[in-house]
Enzyme design. Structure first.
Site, mmCIF file in Angstrom:
data_model
loop_
_atom_site.group_PDB
_atom_site.id
_atom_site.type_symbol
_atom_site.label_atom_id
_atom_site.label_comp_id
_atom_site.label_asym_id
_atom_site.label_seq_id
_atom_site.Cartn_x
_atom_site.Cartn_y
_atom_site.Cartn_z
ATOM 1 N N PRO A 105 0.886 -1.005 -0.040
ATOM 2 C CA PRO A 105 -0.049 0.061 0.004
ATOM 3 C C PRO A 105 0.808 1.260 0.039
ATOM 4 O O PRO A 105 1.835 1.300 0.696
ATOM 5 C CB PRO A 105 -0.678 -0.184 1.167
ATOM 6 C CG PRO A 105 -0.810 -1.711 1.447
ATOM 7 C CD PRO A 105 0.482 -2.153 1.032
ATOM 8 N N CYS A 106 0.342 2.259 -0.698
ATOM 9 C CA CYS A 106 1.084 3.340 -1.147
ATOM 10 C C CYS A 106 0.722 4.688 -0.469
ATOM 11 O O CYS A 106 1.295 5.611 -0.433
ATOM 12 C CB CYS A 106 1.249 3.840 -2.682
ATOM 13 S SG CYS A 106 -0.174 4.148 -3.140
ATOM 14 N N ASN A 107 -0.192 4.551 0.411
ATOM 15 C CA ASN A 107 -0.784 5.838 0.861
ATOM 16 C C ASN A 107 -0.054 6.572 1.765
ATOM 17 O O ASN A 107 -0.163 7.817 1.763
ATOM 18 C CB ASN A 107 -2.183 5.104 2.037
ATOM 19 C CG ASN A 107 -2.864 4.162 1.584
ATOM 20 O OD1 ASN A 107 -2.570 3.287 0.910
ATOM 21 N ND2 ASN A 107 -4.270 4.445 1.696
ATOM 22 N N ASP A 108 0.942 6.183 2.522
ATOM 23 C CA ASP A 108 1.958 6.613 3.283
ATOM 24 C C ASP A 108 3.173 7.077 2.534
ATOM 25 O O ASP A 108 3.875 7.784 3.106
ATOM 26 C CB ASP A 108 2.313 6.102 4.665
ATOM 27 C CG ASP A 108 0.978 5.797 5.560
ATOM 28 O OD1 ASP A 108 0.287 6.698 5.778
ATOM 29 O OD2 ASP A 108 1.012 4.829 6.163
ATOM 30 N N TYR A 109 3.202 6.815 1.418
ATOM 31 C CA TYR A 109 4.230 7.139 0.594
ATOM 32 C C TYR A 109 4.010 8.073 -0.842
ATOM 33 O O TYR A 109 4.932 8.850 -1.120
ATOM 34 C CB TYR A 109 5.104 6.177 -0.216
ATOM 35 C CG TYR A 109 5.559 5.139 0.878
ATOM 36 C CD1 TYR A 109 6.351 5.428 1.998
ATOM 37 C CD2 TYR A 109 4.942 3.842 1.072
ATOM 38 C CE1 TYR A 109 6.854 4.679 2.936
ATOM 39 C CE2 TYR A 109 5.531 2.825 2.118
ATOM 40 C CZ TYR A 109 6.702 3.331 2.883
ATOM 41 O OH TYR A 109 6.966 2.544 3.920
#
Length: 350
Positions: free
Chosen positions: A83-87
């Site tokens: 998951p890319c949400n935090d990047y």
């Protein structure tokens, strides 16, 4: 050699579809589905319907944090678009400190447990700068310490035949005891492919009865606003009458009510966002349908997405473009088959 592929965070099946379509001159080499897992029920149903309809039991719908990774069947290859949400540069970029940032560790855990011959890991370009670059260094280090030679590269998918400016960091890893060296495939063989939005959406025309092709209901003011925005313009660059301007303080995202330029690749298809972020047609004053968005992600028209309209929008936006994935998987197959191909050095810069 038919590589048995396991997938964490499998999404709707963009990577899996690209893997199954990957073909090289040596037909002994290919990739077949072994198992996949995701936490979202609709996403898993989409994956089952399109990738493994005869074997729904091979798709485990569960939070990866509760998954018994060690008990999953043996694999030769692992794919994980963690998951890319935090990047993402669009978000708060909490990186390793966010809720989703640490989820890559489950990919590392699967590598240590199953020792596949190779892996593919995928994330947004913003991962390179999260936590001042320390997060990415740590991820690369842990993947290497798991026993793999790693080949990270920033792929610009519009250079590989995808009608969308989508830039993603993809890391290929090959187990250190194997005598293979992966090379990043050159985009040169794809330079003559027409990646314009017009071609993607009109050639051939989308059948009226294609799945996931419902129109979004647009309010009268949105329709009126879009009529004043030319292709390639957005709500800030267009000359809008006073009553159609947006009353927004602070950040002005360039994608807000941005209409596509029919002669260029689309801007990045995303999975979420409020009003004005749905991607807007160049010729009609409306948002794209999910099927049109799926075309920009190079899913075939008979790939059926299951779930609510918003769920489908999210699934499409989070996926890896099938054709981009296929290019990379074919390079991996050629690497193992000993077939030379045009390549470029690994590069993480824009």
């Amino acid at each position: 050699m038919k590589f048995k592929l396991g997938e964490l965070f499998c999404g709707p099946g963009g990577l899996a579809y690209g893997a199954m379509k990957a073909k090289i001159d040596n037909e002994e080499f290919g990739i077949i589905h072994q198992w996949a897992t995701d936490y979202d029920r609709s996403t898993c149903d989409t994956y089952i319907h399109n990738i493994c309809p005869q074997h729904p039991e091979t798709v485990i719908c569960e939070d990866v944090r509760k998954l018994d990774i060690d008990s999953l069947p043996p694999i030769d290859a692992l794919a994980f678009g963690f998951p890319c949400n935090d990047y993402s540069l669009v978000g708060e970029q909490k990186g390793i400190n966010g809720t989703y940032g640490p989820l890559y560790t489950y990919g590392v855990k699967a590598l240590k447990s199953h020792r596949p011959m190779w892996f593919l890991a995928e994330n947004v370009g913003g991962i390179r700068s999260a936590n001042e670059g320390k997060a990415f260094e740590m991820i690369l280090s842990e993947l290497e310490q798991a026993g793999y030679k790693i080949y990270p590269h920033l792929y610009k998918f519009e250079q590989y035949g995808v009608p969308q400016a989508r830039h993603r960091v993809i890391i290929i890893g090959i187990r250190k005891d194997l005598p293979y060296e992966y090379k990043v495939p050159s985009s040169e063989p794809y330079k003559d492919i027409d990646v314009s939005v017009r071609t993607a959406l009109e050639n051939p025309p989308i059948p009226a009865d294609a799945p996931n092709h419902e129109l979004t209901k647009q309010s009268a003011i949105v329709v009126e606003r879009l009529k004043h925005i030319k292709p390639g313009e957005n709500a800030w660059t267009a000359e809008l009458p006073e009553h159609l301007r947006l009353n927004v303080q602070g950040a002005k995202l360039s994608q807000i009510y941005k209409r596509l330029d029919p002669d260029k690749p689309a801007y990045t298809v995303t999975g979420s966002g409020g009003g004005g972020t749905h991607i807007y047609h160049y010729a009609e004053p409306r948002a794209l349908t999910n099927r049109e968005r799926a075309r920009l992600q190079t899913f075939p028209d008979d790939f059926v997405f299951i779930g609510s309209k918003e769920s489908v929008r999210r699934q499409i936006g989070m996926a890896v473009p099938c054709k981009g994935a296929q290019v990379i998987f074919e390079a991996v197959l050629k690497t193992f088959a000993g077939i030379p191909y045009e390549s470029v050095p690994c590069n993480l810069l824009e």
